[in-house]
Write an enzyme that holds these catalytic residues in place. Structure first.
Site, mmCIF file in Angstrom:
data_model
loop_
_atom_site.group_PDB
_atom_site.id
_atom_site.type_symbol
_atom_site.label_atom_id
_atom_site.label_comp_id
_atom_site.label_asym_id
_atom_site.label_seq_id
_atom_site.Cartn_x
_atom_site.Cartn_y
_atom_site.Cartn_z
ATOM 1 N N SER A 146 -52.473 38.575 -4.116
ATOM 2 C CA SER A 146 -51.948 38.642 -5.390
ATOM 3 C C SER A 146 -52.540 39.701 -6.345
ATOM 4 O O SER A 146 -53.598 40.363 -5.667
ATOM 5 C CB SER A 146 -52.686 37.168 -6.208
ATOM 6 O OG SER A 146 -52.756 37.123 -7.432
ATOM 7 N N TYR A 159 -58.471 30.390 -7.693
ATOM 8 C CA TYR A 159 -57.245 31.264 -7.193
ATOM 9 C C TYR A 159 -57.712 32.738 -6.917
ATOM 10 O O TYR A 159 -57.348 32.878 -5.617
ATOM 11 C CB TYR A 159 -56.330 31.261 -8.428
ATOM 12 C CG TYR A 159 -55.133 31.852 -7.811
ATOM 13 C CD1 TYR A 159 -53.947 31.030 -7.337
ATOM 14 C CD2 TYR A 159 -54.777 33.201 -8.015
ATOM 15 C CE1 TYR A 159 -52.726 31.709 -6.873
ATOM 16 C CE2 TYR A 159 -53.385 33.634 -7.860
ATOM 17 C CZ TYR A 159 -52.561 32.981 -7.328
ATOM 18 O OH TYR A 159 -51.114 33.518 -6.803
HETATM 19 P P1 NDP Z 1 -43.719 28.793 -5.676
HETATM 20 O O1 NDP Z 1 -44.347 27.676 -6.670
HETATM 21 O O2 NDP Z 1 -42.349 28.755 -6.187
HETATM 22 O O3 NDP Z 1 -43.961 28.523 -4.262
HETATM 23 C C1 NDP Z 1 -45.277 28.209 -3.692
HETATM 24 C C2 NDP Z 1 -44.474 27.423 -2.444
HETATM 25 O O4 NDP Z 1 -45.859 27.009 -1.785
HETATM 26 C C3 NDP Z 1 -43.796 26.356 -2.673
HETATM 27 O O5 NDP Z 1 -42.479 26.576 -1.997
HETATM 28 C C4 NDP Z 1 -44.259 25.320 -1.923
HETATM 29 O O6 NDP Z 1 -43.610 24.211 -1.323
HETATM 30 C C5 NDP Z 1 -45.595 25.664 -1.207
HETATM 31 N N1 NDP Z 1 -46.764 24.951 -1.296
HETATM 32 C C6 NDP Z 1 -47.739 24.688 -2.244
HETATM 33 N N2 NDP Z 1 -48.611 23.903 -1.777
HETATM 34 C C7 NDP Z 1 -48.180 23.351 -0.308
HETATM 35 C C8 NDP Z 1 -48.556 22.602 0.602
HETATM 36 N N3 NDP Z 1 -49.600 21.644 0.228
HETATM 37 N N4 NDP Z 1 -48.075 22.428 1.877
HETATM 38 C C9 NDP Z 1 -46.781 23.248 1.973
HETATM 39 N N5 NDP Z 1 -46.118 23.971 1.203
HETATM 40 C C10 NDP Z 1 -46.974 24.276 -0.064
HETATM 41 O O7 NDP Z 1 -44.609 29.821 -6.076
HETATM 42 P P2 NDP Z 1 -44.459 31.531 -5.981
HETATM 43 O O8 NDP Z 1 -43.313 31.807 -5.004
HETATM 44 O O9 NDP Z 1 -44.959 32.519 -7.037
HETATM 45 O O10 NDP Z 1 -45.836 31.427 -4.702
HETATM 46 C C11 NDP Z 1 -45.634 32.061 -3.617
HETATM 47 C C12 NDP Z 1 -46.802 32.657 -3.282
HETATM 48 O O11 NDP Z 1 -46.978 33.866 -3.828
HETATM 49 C C13 NDP Z 1 -48.258 31.791 -3.284
HETATM 50 O O12 NDP Z 1 -49.199 32.027 -2.336
HETATM 51 C C14 NDP Z 1 -48.754 32.448 -4.667
HETATM 52 O O13 NDP Z 1 -50.047 32.185 -4.889
HETATM 53 C C15 NDP Z 1 -48.409 33.839 -4.645
HETATM 54 N N6 NDP Z 1 -48.335 34.784 -5.668
HETATM 55 C C16 NDP Z 1 -47.374 34.606 -6.564
HETATM 56 C C17 NDP Z 1 -47.278 35.239 -7.654
HETATM 57 C C18 NDP Z 1 -46.413 35.055 -8.971
HETATM 58 O O14 NDP Z 1 -46.379 35.860 -9.981
HETATM 59 N N7 NDP Z 1 -45.165 34.342 -8.769
HETATM 60 C C19 NDP Z 1 -48.150 36.334 -8.124
HETATM 61 C C20 NDP Z 1 -49.273 36.629 -6.772
HETATM 62 C C21 NDP Z 1 -49.046 35.749 -5.905
HETATM 63 P P3 NDP Z 1 -43.397 22.590 -1.820
HETATM 64 O O15 NDP Z 1 -42.812 22.960 -3.346
HETATM 65 O O16 NDP Z 1 -42.456 22.211 -0.892
HETATM 66 O O17 NDP Z 1 -44.792 22.173 -2.052
#
Ligand code: NDP
Length: 256
Positions: A146, A159
């Protein structure tokens, strides 16, 4: 295996945590379009069904129900994937969450939730993937960091801790497993339009406009912006790149 072109992922099997939505799905779509069989792993089945119907339009895809907070489930899901498809070549450690509070208000449960989801799960998934990749002659692990891998924010201490650490973890795995032809790299997304940041925009006043003002590309990123970088880091094109971090941020981190 036949000689592959630099970006060809035919006959490759990929496992993407949180691949059922957001950035994970953006990467999964890229991997599927390049020829990989993609297993998306997460908790939310409804999201996964929608994701699968999009993915299957491009290539082979499957959903595995997984809560990455359960260490043994990570191992089992990865072992089952490798058994079913006969190999595992690509792991994307993408599942992530955040609890936005000032540090003095965070509970122990908040801290552990964020660290375990974002960091600890990535370690155990990597550990589970290792023997399968080694047996297959190599592999690619892609960790999602991130801007908080580099910067801090008042509401993001767990985070930012998890995202700084996942980059350092990638470097250590890269060094340890280079001998096995496994490359481990990190992607640092800027501000991307997903469920995670929809919540952030509700919780952090002025965030939407602050990001726009600071991003040279003058827009928020979209999950589709991650398809290409995922293919690059999963493909033979990046075979001599390991332990690296690549920002995908529209220039956010280089603006003075
Ligand atoms: P989303 O919330 O769309 O995606 C997060 C994903 O993580 C979901 O698909 C969710 O699946 C999964 N997840 C969370 N907790 C669990 C768990 N306990 N077990 C299994 N799956 C889990 O957000 P983003 O796409 O934005 O995030 C994806 C990654 O990118 C993350 O690591 C985030 O920190 C990182 N990121 C995002 C940024 C942004 O601006 N969006 C910036 C920098 C980094 P489910 O719903 O099935 O639980």
């Amino acid at each position: 295996m036949a000689t592959m072109t630099p970006f060809d992922l035919s006959n490759r099997v990929a496992f993407v945590t949180g691949g059922n939505g957001g950035i994970g799905l953006g990467m999964a779509k890229g991997l599927a379009a390049a020829g990989a069989t993609v297993v998306i792993a997460g908790r939310n089945k409804a999201k996964a069904e929608a994701a699968l119907s999009e993915l299957k339009a491009t290539g082979a895809a499957e959903f595995v129900e997984l809560d990455v907070l359960q260490e043994t489930s990570c191992h089992q899901a990865i072992d089952r994937t490798a058994q079913k498809f006969g190999r595992l070549d690509i792991l994307v450690n993408n599942a992530g969450t955040s609890v936005r509070k000032p540090p003095e208000q965070l509970t122990a449960a908040d801290w552990h939730l964020v660290l375990n989801t974002n960091l600890t799960s990535a370690f155990f998934c990597s550990q589970a993937a290792y023997p399968h990749m080694k047996r297959g002659g190599g592999g690619k692990i892609i960790n999602i960091g991130s801007m908080m891998s580099t910067f801090g924010a008042s509401y993001a201490s767990p985070y930012a801790s998890s995202k700084g650490a996942i980059v350092q973890m990638a470097k250590s795995l890269a060094v340890a497993w280079a001998k096995d032809n496994i490359q481990v790299n990190s992607i640092l997304p800027g501000w991307i339009n997903t469920d995670l940041t929809k919540k952030a925009r509700e919780q952090v006043e002025g965030l939407h406009d602050k990001v726009l003002a600071r991003t040279p590309a003058q827009r928020w990123g979209e999950p589709g912006d991650f398809a290409g970088v995922a293919v690059f880091l999963a493909a033979p094109a990046s075979d001599f790149i390991t332990g690296a971090t690549i920002a995908v941020d529209g220039g956010y981190s280089v603006q003075a």
